[in-house]
Design a protein around this motif. Structure first.
Motif, PDB file in Angstrom:
ATOM      1  N   LYS A  25       0.842  -1.191   0.000  1.00 30.18           N
ATOM      2  CA  LYS A  25       0.000   0.000   0.000  1.00 30.18           C
ATOM      3  C   LYS A  25       0.880   1.244   0.000  1.00 30.18           C
ATOM      4  O   LYS A  25       1.821   1.357   0.778  1.00 30.18           O
ATOM      5  CB  LYS A  25      -0.915   0.008   1.228  1.00 30.18           C
ATOM      6  CG  LYS A  25      -1.880   1.160   1.243  1.00 30.18           C
ATOM      7  CD  LYS A  25      -2.786   1.085   2.477  1.00 30.18           C
ATOM      8  CE  LYS A  25      -3.745   2.259   2.503  1.00 30.18           C
ATOM      9  NZ  LYS A  25      -4.641   2.213   3.693  1.00 30.18           N
ATOM     10  N   LYS A  26       0.555   2.157  -0.866  1.00 30.84           N
ATOM     11  CA  LYS A  26       1.351   3.384  -0.992  1.00 30.84           C
ATOM     12  C   LYS A  26       1.080   4.312   0.184  1.00 30.84           C
ATOM     13  O   LYS A  26      -0.074   4.547   0.557  1.00 30.84           O
ATOM     14  CB  LYS A  26       1.016   4.082  -2.303  1.00 30.84           C
ATOM     15  CG  LYS A  26       1.934   5.248  -2.627  1.00 30.84           C
ATOM     16  CD  LYS A  26       1.624   5.821  -4.009  1.00 30.84           C
ATOM     17  CE  LYS A  26       2.559   6.968  -4.316  1.00 30.84           C
ATOM     18  NZ  LYS A  26       2.292   7.552  -5.660  1.00 30.84           N
ATOM     19  N   THR A  27       2.139   4.837   0.776  1.00 32.43           N
ATOM     20  CA  THR A  27       1.987   5.718   1.926  1.00 32.43           C
ATOM     21  C   THR A  27       1.429   7.091   1.523  1.00 32.43           C
ATOM     22  O   THR A  27       1.640   7.558   0.393  1.00 32.43           O
ATOM     23  CB  THR A  27       3.326   5.913   2.652  1.00 32.43           C
ATOM     24  OG1 THR A  27       3.133   6.794   3.770  1.00 32.43           O
ATOM     25  CG2 THR A  27       4.365   6.534   1.719  1.00 32.43           C
ATOM     26  N   THR A  28       0.713   7.684   2.439  1.00 34.51           N
ATOM     27  CA  THR A  28       0.200   9.050   2.210  1.00 34.51           C
ATOM     28  C   THR A  28       1.114  10.106   2.821  1.00 34.51           C
ATOM     29  O   THR A  28       0.824  11.295   2.749  1.00 34.51           O
ATOM     30  CB  THR A  28      -1.202   9.193   2.836  1.00 34.51           C
ATOM     31  OG1 THR A  28      -1.123   8.905   4.236  1.00 34.51           O
ATOM     32  CG2 THR A  28      -2.184   8.259   2.168  1.00 34.51           C
ATOM     33  N   LEU A  29       2.200   9.652   3.441  1.00 40.15           N
ATOM     34  CA  LEU A  29       3.129  10.576   4.079  1.00 40.15           C
ATOM     35  C   LEU A  29       4.169  11.073   3.080  1.00 40.15           C
ATOM     36  O   LEU A  29       4.569  10.354   2.155  1.00 40.15           O
ATOM     37  CB  LEU A  29       3.837   9.890   5.255  1.00 40.15           C
ATOM     38  CG  LEU A  29       2.929   9.336   6.363  1.00 40.15           C
ATOM     39  CD1 LEU A  29       3.761   8.641   7.424  1.00 40.15           C
ATOM     40  CD2 LEU A  29       2.099  10.470   6.983  1.00 40.15           C
ATOM     41  N   CYS A  41       7.992  12.646   2.990  1.00 38.66           N
ATOM     42  CA  CYS A  41       9.205  12.884   3.771  1.00 38.66           C
ATOM     43  C   CYS A  41      10.146  13.782   2.981  1.00 38.66           C
ATOM     44  O   CYS A  41      10.363  13.576   1.784  1.00 38.66           O
ATOM     45  CB  CYS A  41       9.898  11.558   4.082  1.00 38.66           C
ATOM     46  SG  CYS A  41       8.891  10.437   5.084  1.00 38.66           S
TER      47      CYS A  41
END
Length: 218
Positions: free
Chosen positions: A1-5, A7
């Motif tokens: 699952k692709k992160t929504t964060l 960095c």
């Protein structure tokens, strides 16, 4: 699952609703004056001002309140626009203030584009009266201390609609400057700014502000 964060080593974050004019344009067209975007947001804008200064300069160097007593620093913003219509030298205005108020003021002209971000914020936070052409270069006034004053010169016939001059005033970014509740904003026409009567009016306005600063309780 692709992160929504997201960095990033360096980044900036803000509130989408906290903008200079919202869905409108800067103040070029007549429609830009039909509604106000930043009404009631003075406190939020001031919080943003302090957040930025605390993070860039450090809390100990954030001058939140205007320094009491003379000499008061009057800063003229130099070269804030590429447009010849909004690129003022301010020589007559600076001379008039120095002659009228002497040791009560420190009059300086700053080309902010030649200074680092830290230097720009420090200069603004230590300024009592900031004088500039309206437009993007005047946004440095966001970092003025509480109780300071802003004088903006605008082009009375600079309005534009559909790439055509309308002959109407262009008080650029009026929406945000007029709602910066911690400073007092003034608008003066630029076409006649070097006339004797206009220089006298400007000098009296500055004198009024200096009197307010001398007696105001912040």
């Amino acid at each position: 699952k692709k992160t929504t964060l997201v960095c990033a080593k360096q980044g900036a974050a803000g509130l989408g609703m906290l903008t200079d004019h919202g869905y409108k344009l800067h103040g070029w067209s007549k429609k830009d004056y039909e509604t106000m975007h930043n009404h009631g947001r003075g406190s939020m804008l001031y919080d943003f001002r302090n957040f930025m200064l605390n993070n860039v300069l450090g809390a100990s160097k954030n001058k939140e309140d205007l320094r009491k007593g003379p000499p008061y620093v009057i800063t003229f913003a130099d070269g804030t626009s590429r447009s010849s219509l909004r690129n003022f030298g301010f020589e007559l205005q600076m001379k008039a203030l120095q002659e009228a108020f002497g040791n009560q003021v420190i009059v300086q002209k700053i080309a902010f584009a030649t200074h680092s971000l830290e230097e720009q914020l420090k200069i603004a936070s230590e300024t009592s009266i900031y004088v500039s052409a309206c437009g993007g270069g005047a946004v440095t006034a966001t970092f003025l201390p509480k109780g300071a004053a802003l004088v903006l010169f605008y082009v009375e016939t600079g309005g534009v609609q559909n790439n055509r001059n309308t002959g109407l005033p262009a008080r650029l970014d009026w929406d945000v400057f007029n709602n910066m509740a911690w400073i007092r904003s003034h608008w003066l026409p630029s076409t006649s700014m070097d006339n004797v009567s206009d220089v006298e009016l400007f000098t009296k306005l500055v004198g009024h502000e200096l009197d307010l600063m001398e007696h105001q309780e912040i």
